[in-house]
Enzyme design. Sequence first.
Site, PDB file in Angstrom:
ATOM      1  CG  ASP A  27      -1.911   1.186   1.154  1.00  0.00           C
ATOM      2  OD1 ASP A  27      -2.832   1.133   0.317  1.00  0.00           O
ATOM      3  OD2 ASP A  27      -1.741   2.146   1.918  1.00  0.00           O
ATOM      4  CD  GLU A  29      -1.648   5.980   2.866  1.00  0.00           C
ATOM      5  OE1 GLU A  29      -2.328   6.901   2.357  1.00  0.00           O
ATOM      6  OE2 GLU A  29      -2.121   4.861   3.158  1.00  0.00           O
ATOM      7  CG  HIS A 168      -6.816   6.530   4.885  1.00  0.00           C
ATOM      8  ND1 HIS A 168      -7.044   6.199   3.575  1.00  0.00           N
ATOM      9  CD2 HIS A 168      -8.054   6.699   5.451  1.00  0.00           C
ATOM     10  CE1 HIS A 168      -8.350   6.187   3.337  1.00  0.00           C
ATOM     11  NE2 HIS A 168      -8.987   6.476   4.457  1.00  0.00           N
ATOM     12  CG  ASP A 173      -4.527   1.369   4.772  1.00  0.00           C
ATOM     13  OD1 ASP A 173      -4.922   1.317   5.945  1.00  0.00           O
ATOM     14  OD2 ASP A 173      -4.771   2.325   4.002  1.00  0.00           O
TER      15      ASP A 173
END
Length: 592
Positions: A27, A29, A168, A173
């Site tokens: 994942d 960000e 998040h 995640d």
Amino acid sequence: MPNHAPIQSTFDDLGTPLADVTFVVLDLETTGGSPTECQITEIGAVKVRGGEVLGEFQTLINPGESIPAFISVLTGITDPMVASAPYIDSALPAFLEFIGDAVLVAHNARFDITFLKVNCERLGLTWPGSRVLDTVHLARQLVTRDEAPNHKLSSLARLFSTRVTPDHRALHDAQATVDVLHGLIERVGSLGVHTLEELSSYTSRVTPAQRRKRFLADSLPSAPGVYIFKDERGEPLYIGTSIDIKRRVRNYFTASEQRSRMAEMVRLATAVTPIVCQTTLEAQVRELRLIAEHKPRYNRRSRHPERAMWLKLTAEVFPRLSIVRTVRDDGATYAGPFGSRALAEQAAAAVHEVVPLRQCTGKLSRKGTGTACVLAEMGRCGAPCIGRQSPDDYATIADRVARALDGDGHQVIDALGDRLRALSADQRFEDAATVRDRMLALVRAAARAQRMTPLATSPEIVAAAPTPAGGWEFTCVRYGRFAGATVCPPRADPTSFIAALRAGAEHVARPDAPVPAATYEETEKILHWMEQPGVRIVDIDGVWVCPVGGAAGAQATLDQTFDRSDVPGFEESTALRRRPGGVRSDASLRAI
């Protein structure tokens, strides 16, 4: 049909069991949604295999720019948190090393993978090209609205009771996505999906009943040839060809097969019979013959070669054009074949557009004792029916048509071109389009007949094509019919292989009519193969020629002038280009 001994499946054939697959669930960000304008601020990943966590990767990344306030509110990542973090040029190589050759998994994988690829390109790093699974795609196939309101990670995390709640942050995640992935794999396992290959192609469009029939491909060979799907009575349902029978048949039980009628066919199928062939051309020819013989209901093409139409210039005192299904050795001139009567009628109309050939169907006497028709009054026929035109005068007109069909058709084609330009100049564009379609139908049919003639009239042709392994594949063709094939391995003497091929090839009698001893589709397949780069004629008993100024050259010119998509309703046909050079025999054999 030959019987084939069962072939034991290898692990490669069976696919990779999911328990043996190493997944890297990741994942990212970022500072926004655009991979080209925004930056990565955090990478989190978990490496798992067989339900066991092998390692984790997590790092903040300094984006080199301020993080937007709404992103900080969403992720909790602020500028001070990333101030001392590594930049992407040092973090990304370390992450690629962590990935290795694992299968990548992400929720909405397109977003994460695109960011990684863009940054690899910026830094001059090689993207590993790993297989990618998207848990969003799988969830859409397996999770109904009754179970979850949507397919967001947070909703799926609640459904599958993940150990970590997504918030998040990249690693959290990714950890939640691991549990979601395992929950989805458990669901597809009950549907018979147990390998990585099956999971990658999984879709709910493929019914469990359809997927359960994968065993039909288990004993098939991984070789070129023909495959026949059969029903419970042993009747052929569908016949196809492939360079790898096993792999192609397997596709019928996955999402890659999207034709609805094929799904219906698979439901009815109870067996698949393979016919291994030495070459791809042999497989294509066998497919055509089997389809024509059995006429399987799920094959749409090549089922009725006997329905082909020909345009015939009759052999009589005052010849005329006629549309027939059979070519005879009766002294007449033929062009074709046509895929439908409508196309044959278009070609005939093209001739009548510019040549005052009679269009009446009765047989006329030399004395001309009949009655003139309206075409004679319009000046579009010389009226031989009433003696206004002698047989010799009419023969000059008929000869123009004969040359257009089997020789130099420039007179007729040029006249059609002049007619087309005149109509366009008068802004009669619909009439011009009609003339264009008729001209194309005539030229393509004449070109097809002229291209098939050398093959159809040659008692024997032996041609060779190089194989990827460095050897040669030899094909023997007799009167336009595929008679046999063999493959010569690298560094072997080809003469013995050619001699054995000729001795064992099918005996083909000379056709009674000036047509191939096979269906026109088979002869066209052979011609198309002979036109491929690298194919050469080793020996020929016959003459390999095409008329100078014939329809083949006119077809090439017209195909460049008129876009195919601009010919509504025209049936696509194989464009058989003339191969440069001439007949190669002894020199070709020595070169091989």
